[in-house]
Design an enzyme around this catalytic site. Structure first.
Site, PDB file in Angstrom:
ATOM      1  N   LYS A  72      38.623  37.255  35.982  1.00  0.00           N
ATOM      2  CA  LYS A  72      39.036  37.344  34.594  1.00  0.00           C
ATOM      3  C   LYS A  72      38.658  36.041  33.890  1.00  0.00           C
ATOM      4  O   LYS A  72      38.522  35.033  34.583  1.00  0.00           O
ATOM      5  CB  LYS A  72      40.542  37.602  34.493  1.00  0.00           C
TER       6      LYS A  72
ATOM      7  N   ASP B  88      44.215  34.091  27.754  1.00  0.00           N
ATOM      8  CA  ASP B  88      44.171  33.549  29.113  1.00  0.00           C
ATOM      9  C   ASP B  88      45.244  34.164  30.018  1.00  0.00           C
ATOM     10  O   ASP B  88      45.017  34.350  31.210  1.00  0.00           O
ATOM     11  CB  ASP B  88      44.366  32.025  29.038  1.00  0.00           C
TER      12      ASP B  88
ATOM     13  N   HIS C 204      47.458  38.839  33.096  1.00  0.00           N
ATOM     14  CA  HIS C 204      48.603  38.735  34.008  1.00  0.00           C
ATOM     15  C   HIS C 204      49.876  39.371  33.440  1.00  0.00           C
ATOM     16  O   HIS C 204      50.532  40.155  34.104  1.00  0.00           O
ATOM     17  CB  HIS C 204      48.904  37.272  34.336  1.00  0.00           C
TER      18      HIS C 204
ATOM     19  N   HIS D  78      44.389  37.732  39.618  1.00  0.00           N
ATOM     20  CA  HIS D  78      44.964  37.245  40.875  1.00  0.00           C
ATOM     21  C   HIS D  78      46.470  37.484  40.961  1.00  0.00           C
ATOM     22  O   HIS D  78      47.045  37.449  42.043  1.00  0.00           O
ATOM     23  CB  HIS D  78      44.592  35.783  41.130  1.00  0.00           C
TER      24      HIS D  78
ATOM     25  N   LYS E 104      52.162  26.719  28.642  1.00  0.00           N
ATOM     26  CA  LYS E 104      51.836  25.566  29.479  1.00  0.00           C
ATOM     27  C   LYS E 104      52.778  24.429  29.095  1.00  0.00           C
ATOM     28  O   LYS E 104      53.334  24.413  28.006  1.00  0.00           O
ATOM     29  CB  LYS E 104      50.381  25.158  29.259  1.00  0.00           C
TER      30      LYS E 104
END
Ligand code: BG6
Length: 485
Positions: A145, A232, A237, A175, A335
């Protein structure tokens, strides 16, 4: 640890072998599976990139990333199976001869082409692999990705790759689907009868999905600045997690039944229009602050320029179908947050009638901790033991992975690489899934543009901007912070 089942011998070519992903994730993953005896002797690992380098030089580079445990006989054995070739993977020509000479002559052998490279190269490299006659019957291509940066680019990539490889040979990695606790979501939901009858708008008040990281954009700031948290993390995810929570029971764990059900969820996500964006999505990036006791720079200082890219996003989403009508899914990721934690919180509704009175009952809550401290916690009301009177307490029924399983379970990449060798597609995203996820995310990006959406700030080391608390607070709810109950 459960029994290790070896896979068939395979050849893997890792394109982009000198990059961060290959060195930090793929080489260690292959090494660990090798040490555990899951990779057969006849397998070959071929690292490929443009730089000229000897086998020895590459092995040494890989070894330093695999760290302390890469030594002695097991490293020497592994290193014998690891070689390096310099190749310009986007152009056909003589320079492919070296790489081809490293591959087995047996065209029926399983081959993996792992593109640890930027997505704009996926199409051109697939074309070259085909032109060079490398799309053998058991060849599989593995794509990291993000697949593109929006729906249009994702479609173009998918189209180009599909011209060289059939869909069932394309393994699009997310992942998160390789994480032990994420895979357990399917088992938790569908191998236990107790949840299903209340896993809907009758039993569930709302769902929260949080993926918080303490790291900043760091060395990846240049890539990251073009993506931002929505592309992202959410496009892949968080939406995959949402799918696993919201999907209907698949008829089996085979790849298509699972992916069909996830696709239905993605297609049922309510579009967030420009008119709704302010109340449903918050975007922000971090300013300087204190993280893990250390002062850290703000995002723009790390990047070295000003930016309007978000490093945090919170979203109130809806899955418009019968099961989930009126149940909000609150998603947030960022983040440089206060702590690293990924978790899913299923907040159940209050019991229909409070027999105790006085409003002392807390509704049940299921907390699925994906990382770290993996586990599942069910919050229940119990009677507080005592000499008399009816006192109650809200207590956890706790399944801690560390206490329950002795396993030192493998990293997601280890599991996913072996799944590719086995041809198990259920842990990978199908073309239509990726495109459906982009379609929803593009809607948000367009609404941001139309609405000129504000970019808020939060201090590094905090739980995100106050506007994110407001987003959920407006519904008289609050983010679960793990410390209260
Ligand atoms: C990657 C993102 O896909 O996932 C990174 O590109 C992020 O920005 C990472 O840091 C998080 O993965 P994990 O496994 O550490 O939660």
């Amino acid at each position: 640890m459960s029994e290790l089942i070896p896979v068939e011998p395979f050849d893997i070519v890792v394109f982009g072998a000198t990059g961060d992903l290959a060195l930090r994730k793929l080489m260690p993953a292959l090494y660990h599976r090798w040490v555990d005896g899951q990779i057969p002797e006849r397998s070959r690992i071929i690292a490929a990139s443009r730089d000229e380098m000897s086998d020895e030089e590459y092995r040494e580079r890989a070894r330093t990333h695999i760290a302390k445990e890469a030594k002695g006989k097991s490293w020497a054995d592994f290193a014998q199976h690891l070689s390096y070739v310099a190749v310009n993977a986007t152009e056909t020509g003589e320079h492919w001869t070296h790489l081809k000479s490293k591959l087995s002559d047996d065209e029926s052998k399983i081959r993996l082409y792992y593109l640890a490279l930027p997505p704009m190269l996926y199409g051109p490299i697939s074309e070259v692999l085909k032109a060079e006659g490398l799309c053998t019957p058991n060849a599989r291509i593995v794509l990291e990705k993000p697949i593109g940066k929006d729906l249009e680019s994702a479609k173009a990539i998918n189209k180009a790759v599909c011209q060289a490889f059939p869909e069932n040979s394309i393994f699009r990695i997310d992942h998160y689907l390789g994480k032990e606790t994420v895979q357990n979501l399917l088992i938790l939901r569908f191998a236990n009868w107790m949840f299903e009858p209340i896993w809907n708008s009758t039993g569930i008040d709302h769902v929260q999905i949080t993926v918080a990281e303490t790291l900043g954009a760091g060395k990846r700031a240049d890539y990251y600045d073009k993506a931002g948290a929505l592309r992202d993390m959410v496009q892949n995810h968080l939406l995959q997690l949402l799918c696993l929570v919201a999907m209907e029971p698949p008829s089996s764990l085979d790849s298509d039944p699972v992916r069909d059900e996830k696709l239905k969820v993605l297609r049922a996500l309510r579009k967030i229009s420009a008119g709704d964006i302010r109340h449903n999505v918050v975007r922000a990036h971090y300013r300087a602050g204190v993280s893990a006791g250390e002062p850290v720079s703000g995002y723009e200082e790390e990047l070295g320029r000003s930016s309007d890219t978000e490093t945090f996003v919170a979203i109130k989403a809806h899955v418009d179908n019968w099961r989930w009508a009126g149940v909000p899914f609150y998603l947030r990721t960022g983040k440089r947050m206060a702590s690293r934690r990924s978790e899913i919180v299923i907040q159940f509704k209050p019991v229909p009638h409070d027999i105790v009175g006085a409003g002392r009952l807390h509704p049940n809550r299921l907390v699925i901790r994906l990382q770290p401290d993996e586990g599942v916690k069910m919050m229940l009301m119990t009677k507080d033991p005592g000499p008399g009177g009816m006192r109650m307490r809200y207590v956890p029924l706790n399944l801690s992975y560390a206490d329950t399983f002795e396993a030192n379970y493998p990293d997601a990449y280890e599991r996913l690489l072996l799944a590719v060798v086995r041809g198990n597609l259920s842990l990978f995203m199908r073309r239509d899934e990726v495109e459906a996820a982009w379609s929803w995310v593009d809607g948000i990006i367009n609404s941001w543009a139309q609405d000129n959406a504000e970019l808020y700030e939060y201090s590094a080391g905090s739980d995100g901007p106050s506007q994110s608390d407001l987003l959920i607070g407006r519904d008289e709810r609050e983010w679960y912070d793990g410390s209260r109950y």
